[in-house]
Design an enzyme around this catalytic site. Structure first.
Site, PDB file in Angstrom:
ATOM      1  N   HIS A 119      -6.715 -10.777  11.534  1.00 43.72           N
ATOM      2  CA  HIS A 119      -7.171 -11.795  10.576  1.00 43.72           C
ATOM      3  C   HIS A 119      -6.023 -12.801  10.423  1.00 43.72           C
ATOM      4  CE1 HIS A 119      -8.148 -13.356   6.528  1.00 43.72           C
ATOM      5  NE2 HIS A 119      -9.370 -12.881   6.702  1.00 43.72           N
ATOM      6  N   ASP A 196      -2.517  -3.568   8.229  1.00 45.13           N
ATOM      7  CA  ASP A 196      -3.448  -4.325   7.394  1.00 45.13           C
ATOM      8  C   ASP A 196      -4.706  -3.474   7.264  1.00 45.13           C
ATOM      9  OD1 ASP A 196      -5.504  -5.870   6.469  1.00 45.13           O
ATOM     10  OD2 ASP A 196      -5.169  -7.557   7.839  1.00 45.13           O
ATOM     11  N   GLN A 199      -9.939  -3.732   5.899  1.00 45.60           N
ATOM     12  CA  GLN A 199     -11.295  -3.277   6.256  1.00 45.60           C
ATOM     13  C   GLN A 199     -11.391  -1.762   6.366  1.00 45.60           C
ATOM     14  OE1 GLN A 199     -13.869  -5.120   6.185  1.00 45.60           O
ATOM     15  NE2 GLN A 199     -12.909  -7.143   6.162  1.00 45.60           N
ATOM     16  N   LYS A 222     -12.721  -5.482  -1.589  1.00 47.88           N
ATOM     17  CA  LYS A 222     -13.517  -5.016  -0.444  1.00 47.88           C
ATOM     18  C   LYS A 222     -13.871  -3.540  -0.592  1.00 47.88           C
ATOM     19  CE  LYS A 222     -11.272  -8.304   2.673  1.00 47.88           C
ATOM     20  NZ  LYS A 222     -12.274  -9.285   3.090  1.00 47.88           N
ATOM     21  N   CYS A 360     -12.087 -15.992  10.055  1.00 50.26           N
ATOM     22  CA  CYS A 360     -10.616 -16.016   9.908  1.00 50.26           C
ATOM     23  C   CYS A 360      -9.937 -15.275  11.055  1.00 50.26           C
ATOM     24  CB  CYS A 360     -10.158 -15.429   8.580  1.00 50.26           C
ATOM     25  SG  CYS A 360     -10.707 -16.390   7.182  1.00 50.26           S
TER      26      CYS A 360
HETATM   27  N1  PMP Z   1      -7.119  -8.734   6.696  1.00 49.84           N
HETATM   28  C1  PMP Z   1      -8.364  -8.426   7.049  1.00 49.84           C
HETATM   29  C2  PMP Z   1      -8.590  -7.527   8.230  1.00 49.84           C
HETATM   30  C3  PMP Z   1      -9.424  -8.924   6.299  1.00 49.84           C
HETATM   31  O1  PMP Z   1     -10.687  -8.616   6.646  1.00 49.84           O
HETATM   32  C4  PMP Z   1      -9.176  -9.759   5.179  1.00 49.84           C
HETATM   33  C5  PMP Z   1     -10.299 -10.343   4.362  1.00 49.84           C
HETATM   34  N2  PMP Z   1     -11.340 -10.893   5.104  1.00 49.84           N
HETATM   35  C6  PMP Z   1      -7.840 -10.042   4.860  1.00 49.84           C
HETATM   36  C7  PMP Z   1      -6.840  -9.508   5.633  1.00 49.84           C
HETATM   37  C8  PMP Z   1      -7.497 -10.887   3.683  1.00 49.84           C
HETATM   38  O2  PMP Z   1      -7.884 -10.245   2.505  1.00 49.84           O
HETATM   39  P1  PMP Z   1      -7.853 -11.005   1.105  1.00 49.84           P
HETATM   40  O3  PMP Z   1      -8.569 -12.304   1.323  1.00 49.84           O
HETATM   41  O4  PMP Z   1      -8.578 -10.075   0.193  1.00 49.84           O
HETATM   42  O5  PMP Z   1      -6.434 -11.191   0.745  1.00 49.84           O
END
Ligand code: PMP
Length: 402
Positions: A119, A196, A199, A222, A360
């Site tokens: 991401h 990270d 998910q 999430k 993203c």
């Molecule tokens: N890493 C991953 C794999 C994600 O899916 C996301 C959210 N789509 C993020 C980071 C960022 O998370 P947040 O917007 O809650 O900070």
């Protein structure tokens, strides 16, 4: 199987004249009533700033906040509560490490390794740090199924590598990555690893001690908790060696104009007033998850993944982007050359919420040479009937667009 849907009031509504089908769980999950009630309760009974007041409400709020930290500690099997830093979310957790860790440990000529399926939140903070310190970002690629090319890891990791940052589960491809193996290989060369887990949290059991990761990041929103709260787990040794991320109240021991000394862990990394109610909501979400059981949640989501994969593949011209053997309940797909945005807009008219676009993760789009995908991401409260409605709606949209 109990009817989990009744726990989520938002699911019981019509959108554009149809019962809502919510398949955008990878972007944010819905919240069970117990979490919504916990927020309400907090603001109606003990709302107060924490760690500062001698008064009754402040003491109650502080106690609940620290209890929530211990609940997170248990949830991820962290050795110590002071290794759990409460942040705004995954993005802030990664930025904290990319900023503080790199300030101390990243120097000109060094390297940072990320994967090709990250991401943007796990790419850009490292790019910024590399620019700041004259270091280079290196990338572990994936194959056309969306599986990391592990055979390339050994040659990527060298004496210049300062840290590896990789996701546990890809938000676009759904791949569950072999993070334990990555950590083992990196540690064999003395390199720390950040995972990270945005998910993974709420979908897979997380055991930071079994993984032996140095850093683990995730977002509450999430995993059925409110927005505005997230977690950075970090090994104590790193937190002691890293400089503070932000300055302000709470993170200090003493301040004079000449010199400031910093507070003990975890407060050194928690400047300013945190989102106390949301942190209590996170604890409630953890208790909710535990009351169902992560095995039950994971089992249900795998069943939905299998069913949806089979059913979607019945659609002429549909191609799934991300076909790794170990996947979370996330399906990205395209149909012929139709634009995902057009299909997404049409099925929204039929009450179905999916994500469209690059999610993203533009480098993944570049890998496949596509502008974007549709993405259906499932939670344990989704049903096979909803998947049937998705398939029917997509077929109808394709007819309208062809
Ligand atoms: N890493 C991953 C794999 C994600 O899916 C996301 C959210 N789509 C993020 C980071 C960022 O998370 P947040 O917007 O809650 O900070």
């Amino acid at each position: 199987m109990p009817d989990f849907r009744k726990d989520f009031p938002i699911l019981d509504q019509q959108v554009n004249g149809y019962p809502l089908v919510y398949f955008d769980n990878a972007a944010t999950s819905q919240k069970p009533k117990v979490v919504i009630d916990a927020l309400n309760d907090y603001y109606q009974t003990i709302n107060s700033n924490i760690h500062r007041g001698v008064h009754h409400l402040s003491q109650l709020a502080t106690a609940r906040f620290e209890e929530a930290r211990r609940a997170v500690q248990q949830f991820i099997h962290a050795p110590h509560a002071h290794e759990v830093i409460l942040t705004k979310g995954t993005t802030e957790s990664i930025n904290l490490v990319a900023s503080s860790f790199c300030q101390r440990f990243l120097h000109a000529g060094d390297e940072v390794v990320v994967s090709e399926m990250e991401h943007h939140a796990n790419i850009v903070p490292w790019q910024l740090a590399c620019e700041r310190h004259g270091a280079t970002l290196r990338v572990l690629p994936f194959d056309d199924r969306g599986v990391l090319r592990m055979e390339e890891l050994d040659s990527l990791l060298n004496e210049k590598t300062r840290i590896v940052a990789v996701n546990h589960v890809s938000n676009t491809l759904g791949t569950i990555n072999p993070v334990a193996e990555i950590i083992r290989k990196a540690h064999a060369k003395g390199i720390p690893v950040l995972v990270d887990g945005a998910q993974a949290a709420g979908h897979l059991p997380i055991d930071v001690q079994a993984l032996d990761c140095d850093f683990y990041c995730f977002s509450g929103h999430k995993m059925y908790a409110p927005m505005g709260v997230g977690v950075l787990y970090a090994k104590e040794q790193w937190l002691n060696e890293m400089p503070p991320y932000q300055g302000g109240g709470e993170m200090i021991k003493t301040v004079t104009f000449a010199h400031t000394t910093y507070n003990e862990l975890p407060y050194k990394f928690e400047a300013g007033t945190p989102s106390v109610g949301d942190v209590i909501g996170l604890q409630t979400a953890i208790e909710y998850i535990n009351s169902i059981g992560l095995e039950v949640i994971a089992g249900r989501e795998q069943a939905l993944l299998e069913y949806a994969t089979q059913q979607l593949l019945q659609i002429d011209g549909l191609q799934i982007v991300g076909t790794a053997p170990h996947k979370s309940a996330i399906i990205s797909f395209n149909i012929n050359k139709l634009h995902p945005f057009d299909i997404g807009t049409l099925i929204d008219q039929m009450g179905i919420a999916v994500r469209t676009g690059h999610h993203c993760s533009m480098p993944i789009m570049e890998h496949f040479g596509i502008p974007g995908t549709l993405r259906a991401s499932f939670a344990f409260y989704n049903t096979e009937e909803e998947i049937d409605r998705l398939v029917a709606a997509v077929k109808k949209a394709v007819m309208m667009l062809s």
